[in-house]
Scaffold this motif. Structure first.
Motif, PDB file in Angstrom:
ATOM      1  N   CYS A  81       0.846  -1.180   0.000  1.00 34.25           N
ATOM      2  CA  CYS A  81       0.000   0.000   0.000  1.00 34.25           C
ATOM      3  C   CYS A  81       0.888   1.239   0.000  1.00 34.25           C
ATOM      4  O   CYS A  81       1.727   1.406   0.880  1.00 34.25           O
ATOM      5  CB  CYS A  81      -0.916   0.007   1.215  1.00 34.25           C
ATOM      6  SG  CYS A  81      -1.944   1.480   1.267  1.00 34.25           S
ATOM      7  N   THR A  83      -0.053   4.131   0.561  1.00 34.95           N
ATOM      8  CA  THR A  83      -0.550   5.082   1.547  1.00 34.95           C
ATOM      9  C   THR A  83      -0.058   4.765   2.957  1.00 34.95           C
ATOM     10  O   THR A  83       0.453   5.632   3.661  1.00 34.95           O
ATOM     11  CB  THR A  83      -2.091   5.115   1.527  1.00 34.95           C
ATOM     12  OG1 THR A  83      -2.524   5.074   0.167  1.00 34.95           O
ATOM     13  CG2 THR A  83      -2.628   6.364   2.197  1.00 34.95           C
ATOM     14  N   CYS A  84      -0.183   3.494   3.389  1.00 32.26           N
ATOM     15  CA  CYS A  84       0.180   3.176   4.774  1.00 32.26           C
ATOM     16  C   CYS A  84       1.338   2.195   4.885  1.00 32.26           C
ATOM     17  O   CYS A  84       1.816   1.925   5.979  1.00 32.26           O
ATOM     18  CB  CYS A  84      -1.032   2.642   5.532  1.00 32.26           C
ATOM     19  SG  CYS A  84      -1.526   0.991   5.014  1.00 32.26           S
ATOM     20  N   HIS A 103      -7.989  -4.515   1.272  1.00 34.91           N
ATOM     21  CA  HIS A 103      -7.280  -3.384   1.880  1.00 34.91           C
ATOM     22  C   HIS A 103      -7.909  -2.052   1.485  1.00 34.91           C
ATOM     23  O   HIS A 103      -8.139  -1.189   2.322  1.00 34.91           O
ATOM     24  CB  HIS A 103      -5.803  -3.408   1.508  1.00 34.91           C
ATOM     25  CG  HIS A 103      -5.003  -2.411   2.290  1.00 34.91           C
ATOM     26  ND1 HIS A 103      -4.554  -2.676   3.564  1.00 34.91           N
ATOM     27  CD2 HIS A 103      -4.628  -1.141   2.002  1.00 34.91           C
ATOM     28  CE1 HIS A 103      -3.925  -1.606   4.020  1.00 34.91           C
ATOM     29  NE2 HIS A 103      -3.955  -0.654   3.091  1.00 34.91           N
ATOM     30  N   HIS A 110      -6.856   4.452   0.170  1.00 37.03           N
ATOM     31  CA  HIS A 110      -5.519   3.876   0.099  1.00 37.03           C
ATOM     32  C   HIS A 110      -5.307   3.330  -1.297  1.00 37.03           C
ATOM     33  O   HIS A 110      -6.247   2.973  -1.968  1.00 37.03           O
ATOM     34  CB  HIS A 110      -5.345   2.754   1.132  1.00 37.03           C
ATOM     35  CG  HIS A 110      -5.117   3.289   2.508  1.00 37.03           C
ATOM     36  ND1 HIS A 110      -4.479   2.582   3.490  1.00 37.03           N
ATOM     37  CD2 HIS A 110      -5.449   4.480   3.039  1.00 37.03           C
ATOM     38  CE1 HIS A 110      -4.427   3.316   4.585  1.00 37.03           C
ATOM     39  NE2 HIS A 110      -5.016   4.471   4.341  1.00 37.03           N
TER      40      HIS A 110
HETATM   41 ZN   LIG Z   1      -3.097   1.179   3.217  1.00 37.06          ZN
END
Ligand SMILES: [Zn+2]
Length: 132
Positions: A81, A83-84, A103, A110
């Motif tokens: 991911c 994003t995270c 997810h 995300h």
């Molecule tokens: Zn994520």
């Protein structure tokens, strides 16, 4: 708030002039029908639907049914991911997709990237989830 609608079609090729059959709500239904019809591909459509029920964006992705054709050399797939930073590795493309689906469903906005590992090299597969 916009939401995502997903449905599946069975299809006989990835060409413009293909036969499509469906839609189905689940991959399993589409896959069963494709096998009955002798079709080698599934097509997944994603509609991003806006506030006024208008379709804002259409994404589609072809999935080749396993067993339909000889498979490529086994490579390891990695999802990560952007994003995270959550990540996972997968042996099968559809597992990578399911992981990304879950997810992105659980974490709004995300964005999951896909990498293919060939020997010790990682190569990103760009636009893997919105291939035309
Ligand atoms: Zn994520």
């Amino acid at each position: 708030m916009a939401y995502k609608e997903t449905f599946w079609m069975a299809c006989d090729s990835t060409e413009q002039m293909r036969a499509e059959y469906g839609p189905f709500h689940t991959r399993a239904e589409a896959e069963m029908e494709a096998r009955k019809l002798g079709f080698d591909y599934l097509l997944r459509y994603e509609h991003i639907v806006g506030d006024r029920n208008e379709i804002q964006e259409v994404r589609s992705i072809f999935i080749e049914l396993s067993g339909a054709r000889p498979q490529r050399l086994p490579t390891k797939l990695h999802t990560r991911c952007a994003t995270c930073g959550a990540s996972a590795s997968h042996d099968l493309a559809w597992r990578a997709e399911v992981w990304a689906d879950i997810h992105e469903f659980e974490h709004a906005r995300h964005f999951v990237r896909l990498f293919e590992q060939v020997r010790s090299e990682l190569k990103e597969i760009a636009n893997w989830r919105d291939a035309a």
